[in-house]
Design an enzyme around this catalytic site. Structure first.
Site, short mmCIF file in Angstrom:
data_model
loop_
_atom_site.label_atom_id
_atom_site.label_comp_id
_atom_site.label_asym_id
_atom_site.label_seq_id
_atom_site.Cartn_x
_atom_site.Cartn_y
_atom_site.Cartn_z
N LYS A 1 -4.98 10.94 3.00
CA LYS A 1 -6.17 11.17 2.18
C LYS A 1 -6.02 10.62 0.76
O LYS A 1 -7.01 10.20 0.15
CB LYS A 1 -6.49 12.66 2.13
CG LYS A 1 -6.97 13.22 3.47
CD LYS A 1 -7.34 14.68 3.38
CE LYS A 1 -7.85 15.20 4.71
NZ LYS A 1 -8.24 16.63 4.65
N LYS B 1 -11.29 8.96 15.59
CA LYS B 1 -12.02 10.20 15.82
C LYS B 1 -13.46 10.09 15.34
O LYS B 1 -13.74 9.42 14.35
CB LYS B 1 -11.33 11.36 15.09
CG LYS B 1 -10.11 11.91 15.78
CD LYS B 1 -9.56 13.12 15.05
CE LYS B 1 -10.51 14.29 15.13
NZ LYS B 1 -9.95 15.53 14.50
N LYS C 1 -17.90 12.40 10.29
CA LYS C 1 -19.06 12.24 9.43
C LYS C 1 -18.80 11.22 8.33
O LYS C 1 -19.73 10.66 7.76
CB LYS C 1 -19.44 13.58 8.81
CG LYS C 1 -20.77 13.53 8.05
CD LYS C 1 -21.18 14.88 7.51
CE LYS C 1 -22.51 14.76 6.77
NZ LYS C 1 -22.94 16.04 6.18
#
Length: 331
Positions: A110, A193, A196
Protein backbone atom coordinates in the site's frame (compact mmCIF):
# COMPACT_ATOMS: atom_id res chain seq x y z
CA UNK A 1 -17.93 -19.70 19.12
CA UNK A 2 -17.55 -15.92 18.97
CA UNK A 3 -16.47 -14.50 15.62
CA UNK A 4 -15.40 -10.96 14.77
CA UNK A 5 -14.97 -9.55 11.27
CA UNK A 6 -14.76 -6.11 9.70
CA UNK A 7 -15.22 -4.51 6.31
CA UNK A 8 -14.03 -1.24 4.83
CA UNK A 9 -16.84 1.35 4.58
CA UNK A 10 -16.79 1.92 0.83
CA UNK A 11 -20.50 2.72 0.63
CA UNK A 12 -21.48 -0.26 -1.46
CA UNK A 13 -20.62 -3.92 -1.85
CA UNK A 14 -19.30 -5.48 -5.01
CA UNK A 15 -19.69 -9.12 -5.98
CA UNK A 16 -16.27 -10.01 -4.61
CA UNK A 17 -17.24 -8.74 -1.13
CA UNK A 18 -20.56 -10.54 -1.24
CA UNK A 19 -19.40 -13.94 -2.42
CA UNK A 20 -16.04 -13.75 -0.66
CA UNK A 21 -17.27 -12.86 2.82
CA UNK A 22 -20.81 -11.61 3.29
CA UNK A 23 -22.59 -14.83 2.26
CA UNK A 24 -20.60 -16.58 4.97
CA UNK A 25 -21.42 -13.86 7.49
CA UNK A 26 -25.09 -14.50 6.86
CA UNK A 27 -24.61 -18.22 7.52
CA UNK A 28 -22.40 -17.66 10.55
CA UNK A 29 -24.94 -15.49 12.37
CA UNK A 30 -27.17 -18.56 12.70
CA UNK A 31 -24.33 -20.71 14.05
CA UNK A 32 -22.75 -18.62 16.80
CA UNK A 33 -22.19 -15.17 18.31
CA UNK A 34 -21.06 -12.75 15.59
CA UNK A 35 -19.79 -9.19 15.65
CA UNK A 36 -19.47 -7.39 12.30
CA UNK A 37 -18.07 -3.89 12.10
CA UNK A 38 -17.36 -1.10 9.64
CA UNK A 39 -13.65 -0.36 9.81
CA UNK A 40 -13.94 3.43 9.72
CA UNK A 41 -10.89 3.94 11.95
CA UNK A 42 -8.89 1.87 9.49
CA UNK A 43 -10.27 3.97 6.65
CA UNK A 44 -8.64 7.17 7.96
CA UNK A 45 -5.13 5.70 7.64
CA UNK A 46 -5.34 7.27 4.17
CA UNK A 47 -6.99 10.53 3.18
CA UNK A 48 -10.80 10.58 3.13
CA UNK A 49 -13.38 13.25 2.49
CA UNK A 50 -15.26 13.43 5.85
CA UNK A 51 -18.73 13.77 4.33
CA UNK A 52 -18.03 10.91 1.94
CA UNK A 53 -16.77 8.67 4.74
CA UNK A 54 -19.94 9.24 6.77
CA UNK A 55 -22.13 8.55 3.75
CA UNK A 56 -20.13 5.45 2.90
CA UNK A 57 -20.56 4.05 6.40
CA UNK A 58 -24.31 4.42 6.20
CA UNK A 59 -24.37 3.03 2.68
CA UNK A 60 -22.41 -0.03 3.74
CA UNK A 61 -24.84 -0.73 6.57
CA UNK A 62 -27.70 -0.64 4.06
CA UNK A 63 -25.77 -2.97 1.75
CA UNK A 64 -24.93 -5.47 4.50
CA UNK A 65 -28.49 -5.63 5.80
CA UNK A 66 -29.82 -5.95 2.25
CA UNK A 67 -27.42 -8.85 1.69
CA UNK A 68 -28.78 -10.68 4.74
CA UNK A 69 -26.82 -9.51 7.79
CA UNK A 70 -29.48 -9.34 10.52
CA UNK A 71 -28.86 -6.81 13.34
CA UNK A 72 -31.18 -8.87 15.55
CA UNK A 73 -28.99 -11.97 15.13
CA UNK A 74 -25.57 -10.34 15.08
CA UNK A 75 -23.92 -7.18 16.40
CA UNK A 76 -23.41 -4.65 13.59
CA UNK A 77 -21.55 -1.45 14.42
CA UNK A 78 -18.82 0.97 13.38
CA UNK A 79 -15.40 1.13 15.07
CA UNK A 80 -15.48 4.85 15.83
CA UNK A 81 -18.43 4.42 18.19
CA UNK A 82 -16.55 1.87 20.32
CA UNK A 83 -13.67 3.59 22.11
CA UNK A 84 -12.31 0.23 23.30
CA UNK A 85 -10.77 -0.37 19.86
CA UNK A 86 -8.29 2.55 19.87
CA UNK A 87 -7.74 2.26 23.64
CA UNK A 88 -6.61 -1.32 23.37
CA UNK A 89 -4.72 -0.64 20.15
CA UNK A 90 -2.46 1.86 21.96
CA UNK A 91 -1.68 -0.64 24.71
CA UNK A 92 -0.85 -3.27 22.11
CA UNK A 93 1.23 -0.86 20.01
CA UNK A 94 3.39 -0.24 23.06
CA UNK A 95 3.96 -3.98 23.34
CA UNK A 96 4.54 -4.80 19.64
CA UNK A 97 8.09 -4.88 18.25
CA UNK A 98 8.62 -2.75 15.15
CA UNK A 99 10.36 -5.69 13.51
CA UNK A 100 7.07 -7.57 13.46
CA UNK A 101 5.37 -4.72 11.61
CA UNK A 102 8.28 -4.40 9.19
CA UNK A 103 7.40 -7.87 7.91
CA UNK A 104 3.81 -7.00 7.05
CA UNK A 105 3.44 -7.32 3.29
CA UNK A 106 0.30 -5.20 2.99
CA UNK A 107 2.08 -2.08 4.25
CA UNK A 108 4.76 -2.59 1.62
CA UNK A 109 2.12 -2.99 -1.07
CA UNK A 110 0.00 0.00 0.00
CA UNK A 111 2.86 2.40 0.65
CA UNK A 112 4.70 1.39 -2.52
CA UNK A 113 7.53 3.74 -3.46
CA UNK A 114 6.27 6.40 -1.07
CA UNK A 115 6.94 4.69 2.25
CA UNK A 116 8.22 7.87 3.89
CA UNK A 117 4.96 9.65 3.08
CA UNK A 118 2.73 6.88 4.45
CA UNK A 119 0.97 7.59 7.73
CA UNK A 120 1.97 6.01 11.01
CA UNK A 121 -1.58 4.72 11.11
CA UNK A 122 -1.07 2.76 7.91
CA UNK A 123 2.11 1.26 9.36
CA UNK A 124 0.38 0.34 12.63
CA UNK A 125 -2.83 -0.80 10.92
CA UNK A 126 -2.26 -4.50 11.79
CA UNK A 127 -2.09 -3.69 15.52
CA UNK A 128 -5.49 -2.01 15.39
CA UNK A 129 -6.70 -5.11 13.54
CA UNK A 130 -5.39 -7.21 16.41
CA UNK A 131 -7.23 -5.00 18.90
CA UNK A 132 -10.43 -5.34 16.84
CA UNK A 133 -10.35 -9.07 17.47
CA UNK A 134 -8.72 -9.44 20.87
CA UNK A 135 -10.94 -6.86 22.58
CA UNK A 136 -13.92 -9.21 22.17
CA UNK A 137 -12.11 -12.39 23.23
CA UNK A 138 -12.96 -13.74 19.79
CA UNK A 139 -12.47 -17.45 19.33
CA UNK A 140 -12.58 -17.34 15.53
CA UNK A 141 -11.92 -14.82 12.77
CA UNK A 142 -13.09 -15.32 9.16
CA UNK A 143 -10.01 -14.86 7.00
CA UNK A 144 -8.99 -14.97 3.38
CA UNK A 145 -5.51 -15.61 2.08
CA UNK A 146 -4.66 -11.90 2.21
CA UNK A 147 -5.43 -11.67 5.94
CA UNK A 148 -3.68 -14.77 7.25
CA UNK A 149 -0.52 -12.85 8.09
CA UNK A 150 -2.45 -10.27 10.12
CA UNK A 151 -4.27 -12.93 12.15
CA UNK A 152 -0.96 -14.65 12.87
CA UNK A 153 0.36 -11.29 14.09
CA UNK A 154 -2.69 -10.85 16.33
CA UNK A 155 -1.98 -14.23 17.92
CA UNK A 156 1.68 -13.29 18.39
CA UNK A 157 0.73 -9.97 19.99
CA UNK A 158 -1.73 -11.68 22.34
CA UNK A 159 0.82 -14.33 23.31
CA UNK A 160 3.52 -11.73 24.01
CA UNK A 161 1.18 -9.54 26.08
CA UNK A 162 0.00 -12.49 28.14
CA UNK A 163 3.57 -13.67 28.67
CA UNK A 164 5.01 -10.22 29.48
CA UNK A 165 2.30 -9.45 32.03
CA UNK A 166 2.01 -12.96 33.48
CA UNK A 167 -1.71 -12.94 32.77
CA UNK A 168 -4.21 -14.62 30.50
CA UNK A 169 -5.73 -11.37 29.32
CA UNK A 170 -6.39 -12.44 25.75
CA UNK A 171 -7.87 -15.44 23.99
CA UNK A 172 -5.87 -16.59 20.97
CA UNK A 173 -8.28 -16.51 18.01
CA UNK A 174 -8.36 -19.26 15.43
CA UNK A 175 -8.89 -18.72 11.70
CA UNK A 176 -12.33 -19.57 10.35
CA UNK A 177 -12.60 -20.68 6.77
CA UNK A 178 -16.11 -20.40 5.38
CA UNK A 179 -17.72 -23.38 3.75
CA UNK A 180 -18.42 -21.63 0.49
CA UNK A 181 -16.27 -18.49 0.47
CA UNK A 182 -15.16 -17.70 -3.03
CA UNK A 183 -12.12 -15.73 -4.16
CA UNK A 184 -13.64 -13.53 -6.85
CA UNK A 185 -11.30 -12.01 -9.38
CA UNK A 186 -11.56 -9.06 -11.74
CA UNK A 187 -13.74 -9.54 -14.81
CA UNK A 188 -10.92 -7.98 -16.84
CA UNK A 189 -7.97 -9.84 -15.29
CA UNK A 190 -8.35 -13.28 -13.78
CA UNK A 191 -5.13 -12.84 -11.79
CA UNK A 192 -6.26 -9.72 -9.88
CA UNK A 193 -8.88 -9.57 -7.14
CA UNK A 194 -12.16 -7.83 -7.86
CA UNK A 195 -11.75 -4.41 -6.28
CA UNK A 196 -13.49 -1.07 -6.07
CA UNK A 197 -10.11 0.61 -6.56
CA UNK A 198 -9.77 -0.79 -10.07
CA UNK A 199 -10.18 2.16 -12.48
CA UNK A 200 -12.33 0.09 -14.83
CA UNK A 201 -15.94 -0.28 -13.72
CA UNK A 202 -16.17 -3.26 -16.09
CA UNK A 203 -13.84 -5.15 -13.77
CA UNK A 204 -16.50 -5.64 -11.09
CA UNK A 205 -20.19 -6.17 -10.44
CA UNK A 206 -21.42 -3.55 -7.99
CA UNK A 207 -24.34 -4.65 -5.86
CA UNK A 208 -26.07 -1.42 -6.91
CA UNK A 209 -25.76 -2.21 -10.63
CA UNK A 210 -29.08 -2.61 -12.44
CA UNK A 211 -30.01 -5.84 -14.20
CA UNK A 212 -28.93 -4.63 -17.63
CA UNK A 213 -25.54 -3.50 -16.35
CA UNK A 214 -24.91 -6.79 -14.53
CA UNK A 215 -25.70 -8.77 -17.68
CA UNK A 216 -23.61 -6.49 -19.89
CA UNK A 217 -20.54 -6.68 -17.65
CA UNK A 218 -20.66 -10.46 -17.45
CA UNK A 219 -21.14 -10.86 -21.19
CA UNK A 220 -18.13 -8.58 -21.75
CA UNK A 221 -15.99 -10.35 -19.16
CA UNK A 222 -12.60 -11.43 -20.46
CA UNK A 223 -12.44 -15.10 -21.45
CA UNK A 224 -10.63 -17.31 -23.94
CA UNK A 225 -11.81 -19.11 -27.11
CA UNK A 226 -11.57 -22.64 -25.72
CA UNK A 227 -14.67 -24.65 -24.68
CA UNK A 228 -15.19 -25.51 -21.05
CA UNK A 229 -13.66 -28.80 -19.85
CA UNK A 230 -15.27 -31.34 -17.56
CA UNK A 231 -12.87 -30.83 -14.63
CA UNK A 232 -11.25 -27.92 -12.77
CA UNK A 233 -7.72 -29.22 -13.28
CA UNK A 234 -7.97 -28.33 -16.97
CA UNK A 235 -8.71 -24.70 -16.01
CA UNK A 236 -5.43 -24.31 -14.10
CA UNK A 237 -3.94 -22.10 -16.81
CA UNK A 238 -7.18 -20.32 -17.71
CA UNK A 239 -7.71 -17.77 -14.90
CA UNK A 240 -10.60 -15.86 -16.47
CA UNK A 241 -12.53 -19.04 -17.25
CA UNK A 242 -11.84 -20.36 -13.77
CA UNK A 243 -13.10 -17.11 -12.26
CA UNK A 244 -16.43 -17.21 -14.11
CA UNK A 245 -16.99 -20.83 -13.11
CA UNK A 246 -16.27 -19.85 -9.52
CA UNK A 247 -18.78 -17.01 -9.66
CA UNK A 248 -21.48 -19.27 -11.09
CA UNK A 249 -20.81 -21.96 -8.48
CA UNK A 250 -20.91 -19.47 -5.58
CA UNK A 251 -24.12 -17.82 -6.79
CA UNK A 252 -25.81 -21.17 -7.39
CA UNK A 253 -24.47 -22.80 -4.19
CA UNK A 254 -23.04 -25.59 -6.32
CA UNK A 255 -19.60 -27.11 -6.55
CA UNK A 256 -17.43 -25.97 -9.44
CA UNK A 257 -17.29 -29.55 -10.67
CA UNK A 258 -21.08 -29.63 -10.82
CA UNK A 259 -21.10 -26.48 -12.93
CA UNK A 260 -18.55 -27.96 -15.33
CA UNK A 261 -20.53 -31.18 -15.55
CA UNK A 262 -23.45 -29.12 -16.90
CA UNK A 263 -21.45 -26.94 -19.31
CA UNK A 264 -18.56 -29.19 -20.37
CA UNK A 265 -17.86 -28.85 -24.08
CA UNK A 266 -19.79 -25.61 -24.40
CA UNK A 267 -18.27 -22.24 -25.18
CA UNK A 268 -18.69 -18.94 -23.42
CA UNK A 269 -21.34 -17.94 -25.93
CA UNK A 270 -23.58 -20.40 -24.09
CA UNK A 271 -22.16 -20.00 -20.60
CA UNK A 272 -22.07 -16.21 -20.21
CA UNK A 273 -25.80 -15.63 -20.86
CA UNK A 274 -26.62 -18.37 -18.32
CA UNK A 275 -24.28 -16.76 -15.80
CA UNK A 276 -25.81 -13.34 -16.44
CA UNK A 277 -29.34 -14.67 -15.89
CA UNK A 278 -28.28 -16.36 -12.66
CA UNK A 279 -26.51 -13.25 -11.36
CA UNK A 280 -29.47 -11.01 -12.12
CA UNK A 281 -31.89 -13.37 -10.37
CA UNK A 282 -29.72 -13.51 -7.23
CA UNK A 283 -28.63 -9.87 -7.03
CA UNK A 284 -31.78 -7.99 -8.05
CA UNK A 285 -33.61 -8.58 -4.75
CA UNK A 286 -30.53 -7.44 -2.82
CA UNK A 287 -30.26 -4.27 -4.90
CA UNK A 288 -33.93 -3.44 -4.46
CA UNK A 289 -33.68 -3.87 -0.68
CA UNK A 290 -30.49 -1.80 -0.63
CA UNK A 291 -32.16 1.08 -2.47
CA UNK A 292 -34.98 1.08 0.09
CA UNK A 293 -32.72 0.90 3.13
CA UNK A 294 -30.20 3.54 2.10
CA UNK A 295 -32.91 6.22 2.13
CA UNK A 296 -33.75 5.61 5.80
CA UNK A 297 -30.86 7.33 7.55
CA UNK A 298 -32.58 7.25 10.93
CA UNK A 299 -32.99 3.48 10.80
CA UNK A 300 -29.35 2.99 9.77
CA UNK A 301 -28.12 5.23 12.60
CA UNK A 302 -30.29 3.30 15.05
CA UNK A 303 -28.71 0.01 13.92
CA UNK A 304 -25.22 1.44 14.42
CA UNK A 305 -26.09 2.99 17.76
CA UNK A 306 -27.63 -0.20 19.14
CA UNK A 307 -24.84 -2.38 17.80
CA UNK A 308 -22.16 -0.11 19.20
CA UNK A 309 -23.75 -0.15 22.66
CA UNK A 310 -23.72 -3.95 22.63
CA UNK A 311 -20.15 -4.06 21.34
CA UNK A 312 -18.95 -1.54 23.94
CA UNK A 313 -20.41 -3.60 26.76
CA UNK A 314 -18.69 -6.74 25.46
CA UNK A 315 -15.34 -4.99 24.98
CA UNK A 316 -15.05 -3.03 28.23
CA UNK A 317 -14.04 -5.93 30.55
CA UNK A 318 -11.11 -6.83 28.27
CA UNK A 319 -9.89 -3.23 28.11
CA UNK A 320 -10.04 -2.92 31.89
CA UNK A 321 -8.19 -6.22 32.26
CA UNK A 322 -5.46 -4.94 29.92
CA UNK A 323 -5.11 -1.69 31.89
CA UNK A 324 -4.82 -3.70 35.11
CA UNK A 325 -2.30 -6.13 33.62
CA UNK A 326 -0.07 -3.15 32.71
CA UNK A 327 -0.42 -1.56 36.16
CA UNK A 328 -2.32 1.47 34.91
CA UNK A 329 -4.43 3.10 37.62
CA UNK A 330 -8.08 3.48 36.70
CA UNK A 331 -9.87 4.07 40.02
Amino acid sequence: MRTVSGIQPTGNLHLGNYLGAIKNWVKMQDEGECLFFLADLHAITVHNDPAELSANCRGMVAALVAAGVDPDKSTLFNQARVSAHPELAWMLICNTPMGWLDRMTQFKEKSGKHKQRASLGLYGYPVLQAADVLVYQATHVPVGDDQRQHLELARDIATKFNSDTGTETFTLPEPFFGKSAARIMSLRDGNAKMSKSDPSDLSRINMSDDDETIARKLKKAKTDPEPLPDNMADLADRPEARNLIGIYAALADQSQDAVLAEYAGKGFGDFKPALADLAVSKLSPIRQRFEELRKDTAAIDAILRDGSEKASALARPTVEAAYAALGLLRN
